[in-house]
Every structure is written in C-alpha cells, then in structure tokens.
Design an enzyme around this catalytic site. Structure first.
Site, short mmCIF file in Angstrom:
data_model
loop_
_atom_site.label_atom_id
_atom_site.label_comp_id
_atom_site.label_asym_id
_atom_site.label_seq_id
_atom_site.Cartn_x
_atom_site.Cartn_y
_atom_site.Cartn_z
N ASP A 28 -19.48 22.14 -17.37
CA ASP A 28 -20.77 22.77 -17.05
C ASP A 28 -20.56 24.23 -16.66
O ASP A 28 -19.50 24.80 -16.90
CB ASP A 28 -21.48 21.98 -15.94
CG ASP A 28 -22.99 21.95 -16.15
OD1 ASP A 28 -23.64 22.97 -15.86
OD2 ASP A 28 -23.51 20.92 -16.61
N HIS B 5 -26.39 24.70 -11.88
CA HIS B 5 -26.72 23.77 -12.96
C HIS B 5 -25.84 22.53 -12.92
O HIS B 5 -26.31 21.39 -13.00
CB HIS B 5 -26.58 24.48 -14.31
CG HIS B 5 -27.04 23.67 -15.48
ND1 HIS B 5 -26.18 22.89 -16.23
CD2 HIS B 5 -28.26 23.49 -16.02
CE1 HIS B 5 -26.87 22.28 -17.19
NE2 HIS B 5 -28.13 22.63 -17.08
N SER C 10 -30.45 18.35 -20.18
CA SER C 10 -29.31 18.53 -19.29
C SER C 10 -29.19 17.38 -18.30
O SER C 10 -28.11 17.13 -17.78
CB SER C 10 -29.45 19.83 -18.50
OG SER C 10 -29.02 20.93 -19.24
#
Length: 550
Positions: A186, A226, A404
């Site tokens: 990521d 994220h 995601s």
C-alpha cells in the site's frame, strides 16, 4: 533463517554513491541476459527463501525454478562500477533497478550482460512523504468509540461487511487467520503503531515485517493513511468496536506507492515487495492499488494493454501467484470515470480481482468494469466497498468508499477460508471462491461471479472438494486429530505423516481406513500452538492438509 534475512537486507541496502553531476539522475529498470554463473542453486533454496516460503511451494507441489534465483551478484557489481546507484534487484524479472545519469545509462547498456533497459521516469529527490486522501476514500460520518460500543455486537458497525461473506460464521468455527501470513502492499500505514485496535498485532507477534520500498527504510508509519484504512478491514480487533476479517493472521506491511506522483517506478516497487513477501513466506498478498494513467514523462497504459500479459505490475502479480501466494487485488475505482475499466494488476489471470457493492448488494457506481481486454470475466467477485467502515488515523471509525476496501475484506475472507480448506492450491481456492459467488451460474463484467458466501461454500462442499477426499476437523483444540475420509479411501491401508510448518517430519502412523472418521492421538507429541501439516498417502493417492493446533 539468519542467512536469508541477511541476504534480503543486503539486497535492500545495496547501493553505491552517484557521481556528482549537473544532470539529474533518473531511475531505470535494467534487464539482464541470464543468470549464468550465479552462486545460488535451485537445489539449495534455503539460501534465498525462508522455510515458510519453501513449505508453501511444497504444499502446492510447486518447484523452485531458475526464475526464483537471485540476480547474479557479479552482474550487479559490473553495473555498480559505472557509478550508478543500485536500488533493488528483481529475481523474477532478472533485472536491476538503478538511479543513473544518461552517461551512466549508456555505459550500462553497453555491458554485454545487459539485455535492455526501461525508463521508470522517477526524478530522484522528489517528495515521497506526502500524506494524502485518495479518490476512493470519500470519508464521511466519523463515528466515535463511545457511540459504537453501545451496540450489542462484537463487530460493531463492521458487522455487515464481514457477515455478507459469512466471515462471522468462519470465525465462530475457529478460523480467524491463525498461522497464515498476509502481505499488504500500500501507500503507507500512518499511525498503525499507536491505534488501539492494532495493538494485538504487536502484543502477539503478528506483525512479521515492515519495509518502505519508496524510501528504503523499515518505518512504514508515515506518508499515507490509506494503508491504515485498508489494514483495519482485515486486522482490527477491538470487540464491540471493530473486528476485521482475518484478525489473528500475521502481517507484513510493505509500502510501495508514492502518493506524490504516479510513475512506473511504483509498479517496480510492487514487484520488489511481492518478491520480498514470497521470500518471507506470505500466504496471501493484498493490494489496493491499480495502475493505468501516469504522470508525464511516463507513458500511460491503454485498455488494450489490460490483457493479463503486458503491464509490469500484472506480470509481477502472475509471478507472485506462480509461487503459490494467493494474490487479491482491487478492481479499481474507474466505473464512473472516462476510463471505466479495471486497472492493472486486476487484469492478471491468476489473481482474485474484487469489485465493490453497497449494503443492498447493488454495484457501486465507481467500481471498475470488465472484461479484461482479451475478453476474460473481470472483476472476479465483489464485496462491500460503498460506505465501508474503516479506521482513520485517530483510531475512529469512518465510512469510506472504494474497491480499496472491498479488496482487503475479501482477502481476509479468502485467508480464513484457505486456513480451513488448506489442502487446496491458491488457484483452486480462487476458482472455489468464484463458484461460491451468488452469480456463479451467469457471471458478468460488472459483478463478476458475484458475492461469495461461506454458506454456499458449505452447501457446495461435497462437489467442490471431492477430488482428494480428505479433510481435517480444524482447528485442533485437544490431543486428537480427526480425519474425515471419503469412500475413495475406504478399505485401504494408509500412511499418515505429521509435519511441522517447515515440512520437518514429526511422526508417521499407519491406519486401516474402515470408516469416514479416523482419529489420530497427538498426546505423545505434545504439540505447541501453531500450524502443522498432515500428509495422507495410500498407493498413488496423496493429500496434504494444514491444520492449526490451539
């Protein structure tokens, strides 16, 4: 083991000083002609692969090949002699990532060991520490702990996204990820090390490694939130607040994405991180990243190149799958944009690409559509990705949108499902998950095979798992290992061999199969908690099953 990780650190740290020049060096991928003269051998894989990595291949009858061999160190030294900075080497591509001036690149290209070079168009020294909010993280409705804890629900508001797939039933059956390792690729994992819902990862030694492949350091707790949100859907554990889909799995946190720009170097970071995950013995690789458009001067991909064979990251994903890892990737968030299609590596033919639905199982408008450009059905499956509950860097719940999040929710489900049905290969498991989808009878390029469910897994068990006819009642809580054997084994004398997770034989039993249920006494072995293998053999029939000893 010490030799392996020393080798990995040497590869990661390998560098020489770049000569001072007025020209700004750029990064390039240098493909080499061969691996001739390498000091490494496929007969001694322990030189460059961990015992867990070798065991994963062994379970799935995957041989170590020359593609697994490290780049010849002598070739690396030849490249360093030009003055270029060597960042990484790639076993699977037989390539070297360098930072070089044009003059140094010309010297490299003139070496007789070099096949070709490719610009990665990443200007050295540009910012890589930008904390950002991704387009798919449309955050709304921040929820404090106090309000959620009032819910009479162990999973908190994350219950539905887990229950949609039957994760809650798998947890109740004892499958929560024990002994499995998930590598998460990521953009950064900001504040994961201080959020209460992740504290069990550190207390129970479930965090097995971290590395930032953008800046070449171990600290991954900066740069982006994220990965924090992505990880929470799988690994969070705070009963009454949030429980992830594979909260007892081990994790590798690997930063590959530089949010400050979009260049091909990020695909190569993904490749190197996947090789690291392979070497370290990961079972599952989750990636909530997708590539199609790049910043100039990099060249963007076309839809025609989403064919499963073209992009750097797609090739890397298929190579990762070839080592026995289960690769789960988000389909992309382009459904309501001009691109509309899936992004790489979701086009790979050996990965599980995941689209997004809302709580009513309607497709999310942003979920990327298929097919792959060669006509294959994509996405493969879907999970909740609209108004998904994730953790933010303050440790609170937020609702976010994106494949995601549907991707890692599915990755956690796949991990604990594989824990239960551990005699299957990664590709068999992908097919199994597809066939347990609610649209398996008529897959399309919006939902794929639909929403998988553990209920359909149980219903379809006799047909989908009849090929070897052996199962283990798993996990093993006491000192009895219970084998379930189909009629294929009845009336036969069988050899039952118990092995540890590295493949070391512990004890061999001889049994006469007279019924569906056979019991093996484990008490004399005094097994510790952990993952073990059970190999059952009779004539040409062989089955190998993993089980967890609690």
């Amino acid at each position: 083991m010490q030799r392996l990780f020393l080798f990995l650190l040497l590869v990661i740290a390998s560098a020489t000083a770049v000569a001072q020049t007025t020209e700004t060096p750029r990064k390039y991928l240098i493909y080499l002609n061969d691996k001739a003269g390498t000091p490494y051998s496929i007969q001694q894989p322990e030189q460059f692969l961990s015992a867990k990595s070798i065991a994963r291949r062994t379970r799935q009858q995957i041989s170590v090949t020359t593609r697994d061999l490290p780049v010849n160190p002598a070739y690396v030294q030849n490249i360093k002699a030009t003055g270029a900075l060597v960042w990484y080497t790639s076993r699977w591509f037989n390539a070297v990532v360098v930072q070089a001036t044009e003059a140094q690149l010309e010297q490299i290209n003139n070496l007789n060991i070099v096949k070709q070079s490719r610009s990665l168009n990443r200007v050295a020294g540009s910012s890589a520490e930008l904390t950002y909010s991704t387009p798919d993280s449309d955050t709304t409705a921040v929820t404090s702990k106090s309000s959620v804890q009032a819910l009479n629900n162990m999973y908190g508001r994350a219950f539905h996204q887990a229950d949609m797939l039957g994760v809650t039933e798998l947890h109740a059956a004892g499958f929560r990820g024990e002994g499995m390792t998930i590598a998460v690729l990521d953009a950064g994992f900001l504040a994961v090390n201080i959020i209460a819902a992740f504290s069990h990862l550190y207390q129970n030694n479930q965090l097995r490694g971290t590395f930032d492949f953008v800046t070449k350091k171990q600290d991954v707790y900066t740069a982006s939130s994220h990965g924090t949100a992505v990880l929470s859907t799988m690994a969070a554990y705070e009963p009454g607040f949030m429980i992830g889909t594979a909260y007892k799995a081990n994790y590798l946190l690997l930063r590959t994405e530089d949010a400050a720009s979009e260049h091909n170097i990020e695909e190569v970071n993904w490749l190197i991180a996947a090789e690291y995950a392979d070497s370290a013995g990961a079972d599952v690789l989750n990636s909530s990243l997708g590539y199609s458009s790049f910043d100039p001067p990099s060249q963007s991909y076309s839809y025609e190149q989403m064919d499963g064979n073209t992009t750097i990251v797609t090739k890397a994903a298929d190579f990762a799958a070839a080592t026995g890892m289960l690769v789960v990737t988000s389909a992309g968030n382009e459904g309501n944009k001009a691109w509309q299609h899936i992004t790489a590596p979701a086009d790979a033919d050996s990965v599980l690409a995941v689209g997004a639905v809302d709580s009513l199982t309607n497709i999310a408008s942003f979920s990327s559509r298929g097919p792959a450009s060669d006509g294959r059905v994509k996405p493969d499956v879907v999970a909740l990705g609209q108004n998904t509950y994730v953790l933010n860097t303050a440790g609170n719940l937020v609702r976010s949108n994106g494949t995601s999040f549907s991707g890692p929710i599915m990755a956690g489900f796949a991990t604990i499902l594989w824990q239960g049905y551990n005699s299957k290969t990664n590709l068999e498991l992908i097919q199994f998950i597809r066939q347990s989808g609610d649209r398996a009878s008529a897959p399309d390029n919006i939902y794929g095979y639909g929403i998988p469910s553990y209920k359909r897994v149980v219903t379809g068990l006799p047909n989908l798992f009849a090929n070897d006819g052996v199962q283990v009642v798993n996990p093993v809580a006491g000192n009895e290992l219970v084998l379930l054997l189909s009629e294929l084994w009845h009336g036969q004398k069988a050899e039952v061999q118990l092995l540890d997770a590295t493949g070391k034989a512990l004890k061999t039993y001889s049994i006469q199969v007279t019924a569906d249920r056979q019991t093996i006494d484990l008490q004399p072995l005094a097994l510790q908690k952990g993952m073990y293998l059970c190999k059952v053999r009779s004539g040409k029939q062989v089955a190998t099953i993993r089980f967890v000893k609690l």
